[in-house]
Motif scaffolding. Structure first.
Motif, PDB file in Angstrom:
ATOM      1  N   THR A 113      14.752  -6.667 -47.170  1.00 56.94           N
ATOM      2  CA  THR A 113      13.917  -5.467 -47.135  1.00 56.94           C
ATOM      3  C   THR A 113      13.804  -4.983 -45.694  1.00 56.94           C
ATOM      4  OG1 THR A 113      11.916  -6.812 -46.963  1.00 56.94           O
ATOM      5  CG2 THR A 113      12.579  -6.095 -49.156  1.00 56.94           C
ATOM      6  N   GLU A 114      13.960  -3.700 -45.513  1.00 58.16           N
ATOM      7  CA  GLU A 114      13.835  -3.126 -44.183  1.00 58.16           C
ATOM      8  C   GLU A 114      12.969  -1.877 -44.258  1.00 58.16           C
ATOM      9  OE1 GLU A 114      17.823  -2.308 -42.999  1.00 58.16           O
ATOM     10  OE2 GLU A 114      17.930  -0.416 -44.092  1.00 58.16           O
ATOM     11  N   PRO A 115      12.223  -1.571 -43.188  1.00 58.07           N
ATOM     12  CA  PRO A 115      11.362  -0.383 -43.199  1.00 58.07           C
ATOM     13  C   PRO A 115      12.181   0.897 -43.268  1.00 58.07           C
ATOM     14  CG  PRO A 115      11.399  -1.392 -41.012  1.00 58.07           C
ATOM     15  CD  PRO A 115      12.103  -2.336 -41.931  1.00 58.07           C
ATOM     16  N   LEU A 116      11.580   1.924 -43.839  1.00 59.16           N
ATOM     17  CA  LEU A 116      12.280   3.193 -43.999  1.00 59.16           C
ATOM     18  C   LEU A 116      12.287   4.018 -42.721  1.00 59.16           C
ATOM     19  CD1 LEU A 116      10.848   4.222 -47.488  1.00 59.16           C
ATOM     20  CD2 LEU A 116      13.145   3.368 -46.992  1.00 59.16           C
ATOM     21  N   HIS A 423       0.467  -0.287 -54.858  1.00 57.69           N
ATOM     22  CA  HIS A 423      -0.485  -1.401 -54.954  1.00 57.69           C
ATOM     23  C   HIS A 423       0.271  -2.729 -54.820  1.00 57.69           C
ATOM     24  CE1 HIS A 423      -4.051   0.821 -57.108  1.00 57.69           C
ATOM     25  NE2 HIS A 423      -3.685   1.385 -55.967  1.00 57.69           N
ATOM     26  N   GLY A 424      -0.261  -3.604 -53.988  1.00 63.99           N
ATOM     27  CA  GLY A 424       0.298  -4.934 -53.841  1.00 63.99           C
ATOM     28  C   GLY A 424       1.749  -4.917 -53.419  1.00 63.99           C
ATOM     29  N   ASP A 429       7.360  -2.538 -51.553  1.00 58.90           N
ATOM     30  CA  ASP A 429       8.695  -2.107 -51.992  1.00 58.90           C
ATOM     31  C   ASP A 429       8.853  -0.593 -51.908  1.00 58.90           C
ATOM     32  OD1 ASP A 429       9.501  -4.698 -52.496  1.00 58.90           O
ATOM     33  OD2 ASP A 429       8.980  -4.631 -54.624  1.00 58.90           O
ATOM     34  N   THR A 430       7.786   0.157 -52.194  1.00 57.49           N
ATOM     35  CA  THR A 430       7.851   1.616 -52.137  1.00 57.49           C
ATOM     36  C   THR A 430       8.209   2.100 -50.743  1.00 57.49           C
ATOM     37  OG1 THR A 430       6.346   2.006 -53.980  1.00 57.49           O
ATOM     38  CG2 THR A 430       6.412   3.701 -52.267  1.00 57.49           C
ATOM     39  N   PHE A 431       7.677   1.442 -49.725  1.00 56.23           N
ATOM     40  CA  PHE A 431       7.917   1.863 -48.346  1.00 56.23           C
ATOM     41  C   PHE A 431       9.028   1.051 -47.677  1.00 56.23           C
ATOM     42  CE2 PHE A 431       3.595   3.469 -49.044  1.00 56.23           C
ATOM     43  CZ  PHE A 431       3.708   4.745 -48.522  1.00 56.23           C
TER      44      PHE A 431
END
Length: 487
Positions: A113-116, A423-424, A429-431
């Motif tokens: 996972t990496e930041p957008l 949430h949570g 994951d959304t970001f």
């Protein structure tokens, strides 16, 4: 961007400059390490605990929220979201190993996972603290920089956040203002836009995002129904229904918007609701410290017009100077009434009678997909029918709104009620971008059979491998000499 309102020219300069500055910060890589992310989350926690009284006052000034409600629905909710992220962040950040097909071994595959990058959060007015900071928790946990746009309709909370957020977080900018500032923000390039509000503005946000192919999360609303049948515990149902509907004076996106009740449950429900409202808010809710006010004159006038059709069971009293509308219950409302064709977003509860759960399902399915669906029933067949034959952002049995308090449940809409969720872990994951990373050693070179020039042996190997991995694509097989075409 706080203090004296800048001129239009200054706004045109400052908003792009803010985004450029945040992108330069993000590009240094400072936001990526777990230590930075944890520091931001702890900063948000300190903001909430160090300035509790100021937050309570701002929420009271904006919405006449009582202290208990402010903690239950605003401060406490954000603290829970922060604490959940603090507890699980390092686990969320760990690469996730996935299996590799036999024909590609030896190899290892993981999801990183990496930041957008730089994210934009546009918040609404009804829960001006929660719906600003909860998405920010996800953005910071995922390692992003962020621009936060609080709602101008909740000016006290907006000003408070503008003053506090830069003191407690890094790589976060607050832009105050109204339509003009939001429009200027949407002209910038962001890596994700998170919008909470109504569908009309949601379409504007989506259209603006499309120009830069920016992914969006749209948390919208709609008419969330509640179904009640004769198997429900009516005393508890009435209390929970009244709590969910009249909290924040009904200005909640997941509040029960209307009730569909079966004939055998109707009289019990109608008998229980007026007394339940009195128990919660007293004989005159206007004097209750637990009952809020309508956000502004425009919404007050709109809500006043929605009470024109149907018979009054409870409430109906209003005061334009205080922007007060009593908890109101309407019965025998025409299906074509305005109160049944638009999201109410206020303390007005229409109750309609339906023959059974099948008619309720038909009624729900004939309208836009709701953000939430509530069912007060102990009938297992009715529960299965509602779960299998309706579509909604969330489905909750025997209580409204409480699914927001479960951090491991994604919260979001479907269709007209929104897209995406948070949430949570879902916020993280959304970001984030879930990046696949595959590593294959060069020795032994197990890919040599797929290199040109191809032979009958390599074709047989490839056909067999494809059939094993993708059966629908791999059969039937044809000889390399077969030049015929067909379906």
């Amino acid at each position: 961007m706080t203090g004296t309102a800048p001129s239009v020219t200054q706004q045109h300069q400052e908003i792009p400059e803010t985004v450029i500055r945040l992108r330069a910060t993000f590009d240094t890589g400072v936001t990526r390490p777990a230590a930075w992310r944890l520091r931001q989350l702890r900063g948000l926690r300190s903001l909430l605990t160090n300035h509790t009284r100021s937050i309570e006052k701002a929420l009271y000034d904006d919405l006449r929220k009582g202290r208990t409600e402010s903690h239950l629905t605003e401060i406490g909710g954000v603290l829970a979201e922060v604490d959940h992220a603090l507890r699980y962040l390092k686990r969320w950040m760990k690469p996730q190993r996935v299996a590799v097909p036999l024909n590609l071994k030896p190899a290892t595959a993981r999801i990183h996972t990496e930041p957008l990058g730089v994210c934009l959060i546009i918040a609404p007015w009804n829960y001006p603290l929660t719906l600003t900071l909860n998405p920010l928790v996800g953005a910071l946990a995922a390692g992003n920089a962020a621009v936060v746009k609080p709602s101008e309709l909740a000016p006290a909370t907006s000003a408070l956040l503008a003053g506090l957020l830069p003191r407690y977080t890094e790589a976060v900018a607050v832009v105050e203002g109204a339509v003009e500032e939001t429009t200027l923000l949407l002209e910038q390039r962001f890596d994700h836009i998170f919008y909470t509000g109504n569908g009309t503005v949601g379409r504007i946000v989506a259209a603006a995002a499309a120009r830069n192919l920016t992914p969006t999360t749209l948390e919208l609303g709609g008419k969330s129904p509640a179904f009640i049948d004769e198997t429900a515990d009516m005393a508890t149902t009435a209390r929970r229904l009244a709590w969910g509907k009249f909290t924040n004076a009904g200005q909640t996106c997941v509040a029960p918007d209307y009730v569909l009740v079966t004939p055998s449950a109707r009289n019990s429900l109608l008998s229980a609701l007026p007394g339940t409202i009195r128990e919660m808010f007293g004989p005159d809710p206007r004097t209750s410290s637990d009952y809020g006010r309508i956000i502004n004159d425009r919404h007050f006038q709109r809500l006043s017009g929605l009470m024109a059709e149907g018979d009054l069971l409870a409430g109906g009293v209003s005061d334009v100077e205080e922007r007060y509308i009593a908890p109101t219950v309407l019965i025998d409302v025409p299906h074509s009434a305005a109160v049944m064709t638009e999201e109410i977003f206020g303390p007005i509860l229409p109750i309609l009678t339906v023959r059974d759960v099948d008619e309720a399902i038909d009624f729900i399915n004939a309208r836009d997909k709701p953000l939430s669906l509530y069912a007060f029933t102990r009938d297992k067949a009715a529960r299965r029918a509602l779960a299998d034959r309706t579509s909604s952002g969330g489905l909750v049995y025997n209580a409204p709104m409480i699914h927001l308090g479960v951090p491991n449940l994604p919260f979001g809409g479907v269709g007209e009620s929104g897209m995406g969720a948070y949430h949570g872990r879902t916020s993280f994951d959304t970001f984030s971008h879930r990046k696949p990373v595959l590593s294959k050693p060069t020795r032994p070179d197990t890919l040599r059979l797929i290199y040109a020039p191809h032979t009958s042996r390599s074709f047989a190997f490839i056909a067999k491998a494809v059939a094993r991995t993708h059966p629908l694509l791999g059969a039937p097989h044809r000889s390399p000499r077969d030049r015929t075409t067909g379906q």
